[in-house]
Design an enzyme around this catalytic site. Structure first.
Site, short mmCIF file in Angstrom:
data_model
loop_
_atom_site.label_atom_id
_atom_site.label_comp_id
_atom_site.label_asym_id
_atom_site.label_seq_id
_atom_site.Cartn_x
_atom_site.Cartn_y
_atom_site.Cartn_z
N ARG A 164 -7.39 -1.08 11.88
CA ARG A 164 -6.19 -0.53 11.23
C ARG A 164 -6.48 0.48 10.11
O ARG A 164 -7.59 0.65 9.67
CB ARG A 164 -5.35 -1.67 10.67
CG ARG A 164 -6.03 -2.54 9.64
CD ARG A 164 -5.07 -3.66 9.18
NE ARG A 164 -5.71 -4.58 8.26
CZ ARG A 164 -6.39 -5.65 8.64
NH1 ARG A 164 -6.52 -5.95 9.92
NH2 ARG A 164 -6.96 -6.43 7.73
N ASP A 211 0.78 -1.25 0.00
CA ASP A 211 0.00 0.00 0.00
C ASP A 211 0.82 1.30 0.00
O ASP A 211 1.79 1.41 0.75
CB ASP A 211 -0.87 0.09 1.26
CG ASP A 211 -1.57 -1.18 1.62
OD1 ASP A 211 -1.55 -2.14 0.84
OD2 ASP A 211 -2.14 -1.22 2.73
C1 FRU Z 1 -3.81 -3.71 2.93
C2 FRU Z 1 -3.15 -4.13 4.22
C3 FRU Z 1 -3.53 -3.16 5.31
C4 FRU Z 1 -2.39 -3.28 6.27
C5 FRU Z 1 -1.22 -3.48 5.33
C6 FRU Z 1 -0.13 -4.37 5.88
O1 FRU Z 1 -3.16 -4.12 1.79
O2 FRU Z 1 -3.51 -5.45 4.56
O3 FRU Z 1 -4.78 -3.43 5.90
O4 FRU Z 1 -2.24 -2.13 7.04
O5 FRU Z 1 -1.74 -4.05 4.15
O6 FRU Z 1 0.97 -4.36 5.01
#
Ligand code: FRU
Length: 500
Positions: free
Chosen positions: A150, A22
């Site tokens: 999160r 992300d």
């Molecule tokens: C989305 C995710 C988020 C998390 C991150 C961990 O792609 O699963 O929810 O914060 O990636 O890398």
């Protein structure tokens, strides 16, 4: 990083080496765009999450920066989150400066196997404009003793900070508010909306202009809430959806009950809108061009990296003929990286063009095809506009087309590219029903070594499509047929410079 690999995008961001997911904390300040990203610098698969960092003046030429945030303790990860500038020192971290930056993110305390454990919301502040961060000594700032809580995204609303965040497995986006980025108060929940998948992740909220898609006439400002779900997307794995509505300071109220998807293919996830872009400018977002279903297996590992971001995109919403409210998405500022016009050709009625771009050093192109003067009563039996990118060496291809009758499908087919086609989750054919209005039609796109992004009808539909060819695609062919005798096709193709 070594950006010379045959699959390495040249006008898209990808990490120097290792694994990326992300985009995080994207913001603009004093002429510089900052992009942080979920980063495993030590392996080619997800895990061990850091915040990688890069900066750019134009969102195409990136400069890699030192890692911005490190996991605080063993088996932890700095998960997704956002960043804001704090010119008025609401946080108290910046008594002597007006360019302070605060990052708001999730710390994931994994179990011994690196799986998900406690997830708390933490902050860190930067006194050097976003290059280095100090952890706030009273973290966490929000803790619900949850292992599925999160991805805080913070925006400014009036005199307050507003956070959207997910309780992922409760299908809830919660809204919190704060005067200082440290003390947060619960405001409301937006629950069980849209496609649920198996988890909610990475929400974003942004003020967005509305505009007539044909005349450009401005309407009221609305609010856009985006939400990424994973796993369980309609095409498998990950997808981003959005809701158009109004945020009143505490609640988000959608204008209708529809679920809308950002992308009609499956390589666009967890997009973020830049904080701090100039007032009056359409919001800009950038997304992770991949899918959790196969991201840990894609063949770029042979070049030492995995995952790229989409091109930056500018966005507004429109109330379009036949399909109603929709997000309009187009490449932002692509002129900044445009080299030369390599083809401009027009024809009337049936016709075709072949563009050899083997001399384009970056192997990256921007193209547009406009069709005007279509007469519905004079359409032939198979009215089509087809275009194909191919390798004359291997015969590999990405084929695309629009059928101007029946359901008006626009389709993309990546099955003709050799790499990765055997992966069970690698869907190869995508289509969308277009709002074809009878007299004009348009498609535009960017193709860059292993990523293809296509925008149909001036941004009404978009698809992000990864592909892994054995040989570079270097020929573009375009053909129109049966679109009525006076239909005119205007093709333009531009070479792009490498940003690396
Ligand atoms: C989305 C995710 C988020 C998390 C991150 C961990 O792609 O699963 O929810 O914060 O990636 O890398």
């Amino acid at each position: 990083g070594n950006y010379t690999g045959g699959l390495r995008p040249q006008v898209h961001f990808s990490p120097p080496q290792g694994f990326m997911n992300d985009p995080n904390g994207v913001f603009y300040q004093n002429g510089t765009y900052h992009l942080y990203y979920q980063y495993n610098p030590a392996a080619l698969v997800a895990g061990n999450q850091h915040w990688g960092h890069a900066t750019s003046q134009d969102l195409y030429r990136w400069e890699n920066q030192p890692i911005a945030l490190y996991p605080p303790v063993e088996n932890s990860g700095v998960f997704s989150g956002s960043a804001v500038t704090d010119p008025n020192n609401t946080s108290g971290f910046f008594p002597d400066q007006d360019d302070g930056v605060v990052a708001i993110f999730t710390t994931n305390y994994g179990d011994a196997n690196g799986g998900s454990g406690l997830q708390t919301q933490d902050i860190a502040y930067s006194r050097d404009g976003g290059y280095t961060f100090e952890w706030y000594d009273q973290n966490p700032v929000i803790d619900y003793n949850s292992s599925q809580f999160r991805d805080p995204k913070v925006v400014r609303y009036g005199d307050e900070w507003v956070m959207v965040i997910t309780f992922s497995q409760e299908f809830t986006i919660s809204i919190f508010k704060s005067p200082d980025l440290k003390n947060w108060t619960f405001a409301s929940n937006f629950t069980d909306a849209g496609l649920l998948g198996a988890q909610y992740e990475c929400p974003n909220m942004v003020q967005i202009p509305t505009r007539d898609h044909d005349t450009g006439e401005e309407g009221e400002m609305l609010d856009l809430l985006t939400l990424s779900i994973q796993p369980g997307a309609p095409l498998g794995g990950s997808v981003t959806e959005y809701f158009i509505g109004r945020f009143n300071g505490t609640h988000f109220n959608p204008i209708d009950r529809a679920t809308r998807l950002n992308d009609f293919a499956k390589d666009n996830y967890a997009g973020q809108f830049f904080y701090g872009t100039p007032e009056g400018q359409d919001p800009i977002d950038i997304a992770w061009a991949s899918n959790w279903q196969y991201t840990n297996r894609v063949p770029t590992a042979s070049e030492g990296w995995r995952s790229a971001m989409t091109v930056p995109r500018s966005n507004y919403v429109t109330n379009a003929t036949r399909i109603g409210w929709t997000l309009v998405t187009e490449p932002f500022n692509i002129d900044a990286i445009t080299n030369t016009t390599i083809e401009e050709k027009s024809w009337t009625g049936n016709g075709s063009a072949i563009v050899d771009y083997s001399q384009v050093e970056s192997n990256a192109l921007h193209f547009s095809i406009n069709v005007t003067g279509i007469n519905q009563t004079e359409l032939g039996t198979n009215p089509t506009l087809n275009f194909t990118f191919m390798s004359p060496v291997s015969g590999e291809s990405i084929r695309n087309g629009f059928l101007f009758s029946g359901d008006n499908p626009f389709w993309v087919d990546r099955s003709g590219v050799n790499g990765f086609v055997d992966d069970i989750f690698w869907n190869t054919k995508f289509s969308v029903a277009d709002i074809y209005n009878g007299t004009v039609w348009n498609v535009e796109g960017v193709i860059d070594r292993s990523i293809f992004e296509v925008f149909v009808d001036r941004g009404i539909h978009a698809a992000t499509v990864l592909y892994y060819p054995d040989e570079p695609l270097t020929l573009l062919s375009v053909a129109s047929r049966d679109l009525s005798p006076n239909a005119k096709v205007d093709l333009a193709v531009w070479s792009l410079e490498s940003g690396w």
